[in-house]
Enzyme design. Structure first.
Site, PDB file in Angstrom:
ATOM      1  N   LEU A  81      -2.357  -1.227   6.651  1.00 26.12           N
ATOM      2  CA  LEU A  81      -3.535  -1.133   7.501  1.00 26.12           C
ATOM      3  C   LEU A  81      -4.531  -2.206   7.104  1.00 26.12           C
ATOM      4  O   LEU A  81      -4.517  -2.704   5.988  1.00 26.12           O
ATOM      5  CB  LEU A  81      -4.165   0.258   7.370  1.00 26.12           C
ATOM      6  N   PRO A  82      -5.436  -2.569   7.998  1.00 29.52           N
ATOM      7  CA  PRO A  82      -6.393  -3.640   7.693  1.00 29.52           C
ATOM      8  C   PRO A  82      -7.377  -3.236   6.603  1.00 29.52           C
ATOM      9  O   PRO A  82      -7.598  -2.053   6.341  1.00 29.52           O
ATOM     10  CB  PRO A  82      -7.111  -3.858   9.022  1.00 29.52           C
TER      11      PRO A  82
ATOM     12  N   ASN B  81      -9.080   0.407   4.379  1.00 31.28           N
ATOM     13  CA  ASN B  81      -9.162   0.613   2.932  1.00 31.28           C
ATOM     14  C   ASN B  81     -10.613   0.755   2.502  1.00 31.28           C
ATOM     15  O   ASN B  81     -10.960   1.632   1.723  1.00 31.28           O
ATOM     16  CB  ASN B  81      -8.525  -0.567   2.182  1.00 31.28           C
TER      17      ASN B  81
ATOM     18  N   THR C 272      -1.198  -4.056   0.076  1.00 30.37           N
ATOM     19  CA  THR C 272      -1.102  -5.510   0.001  1.00 30.37           C
ATOM     20  C   THR C 272      -2.345  -6.094   0.657  1.00 30.37           C
ATOM     21  O   THR C 272      -2.496  -6.028   1.872  1.00 30.37           O
ATOM     22  CB  THR C 272       0.170  -6.015   0.705  1.00 30.37           C
TER      23      THR C 272
ATOM     24  N   LYS D  33       1.449 -10.477  -5.503  1.00 33.12           N
ATOM     25  CA  LYS D  33       2.202  -9.903  -4.383  1.00 33.12           C
ATOM     26  C   LYS D  33       2.343 -10.913  -3.257  1.00 33.12           C
ATOM     27  O   LYS D  33       3.405 -11.032  -2.642  1.00 33.12           O
ATOM     28  CB  LYS D  33       1.507  -8.629  -3.885  1.00 33.12           C
TER      29      LYS D  33
END
Length: 157
Positions: free
Chosen positions: A24-25, A29, A54, A130
């Site tokens: 999700l954007p 978060n 990520t 990552k």
């Protein structure tokens, strides 16, 4: 957010859109961390938030700064591996975070679902690792696709 969060020592956040298998954007978060009725609203000082999505290093640094204002420690620890590795507890965590002590504090939580933990000192450095990992994976996938196309065009079976 439930008052139970006040009794936690650590909290794991990993936002995944299960229908599309995409993270999700950042706004989602950030909303969970510091929006209305958020984790930071209910958290006690000293809570460790383990953020496993990520994100970009800059996004992680912004989230960590918000957490730090409330006396909460955010450790970025994005994960590598797929659904099978997750079910088998064989994920790898790429652990950032400001202090080694914070990474050590969340290590037992990560050990519950990760086979390995790789430490990259600094806020957002787990996210940076990552992104590098994803770049290498996509570069390899592209190379294999190009090789297969070349082999077919050359008439190889």
């Amino acid at each position: 957010m439930t008052p139970a969060i006040q009794h936690l020592d650590a909290l794991v956040l990993h936002h995944l859109n299960l229908e599309e298998h995409l993270a999700l954007p950042l706004s989602r978060n950030a909303e969970v961390l510091h929006g209305h009725d958020s984790v930071l609203d209910a958290a006690r000082e000293g809570l460790h938030v383990l953020e496993c999505s990520t994100l970009t290093p800059a996004a992680g640094q912004r989230l960590q700064a918000l957490a730090k204002q409330r006396g909460v420690c955010l450790v970025d620890a994005p994960l590598t591996g797929g659904p099978r590795e997750a079910l088998e507890g064989r994920l790898h965590a790429l652990v950032g975070g400001e202090r080694d002590e914070d990474a050590a504090f969340v290590a037992p939580v990560l050990a519950a679902f990760c086979q390995r933990q790789h430490r990259f000192a600094g806020v957002g450095q787990g996210y940076a690792a990552k992104l590098v990992n994803n770049l290498l994976a996509f570069a390899n996938l592209t190379a294999v696709a190009e090789a297969m196309t070349t082999a077919v065009r050359a008439g190889l079976d």
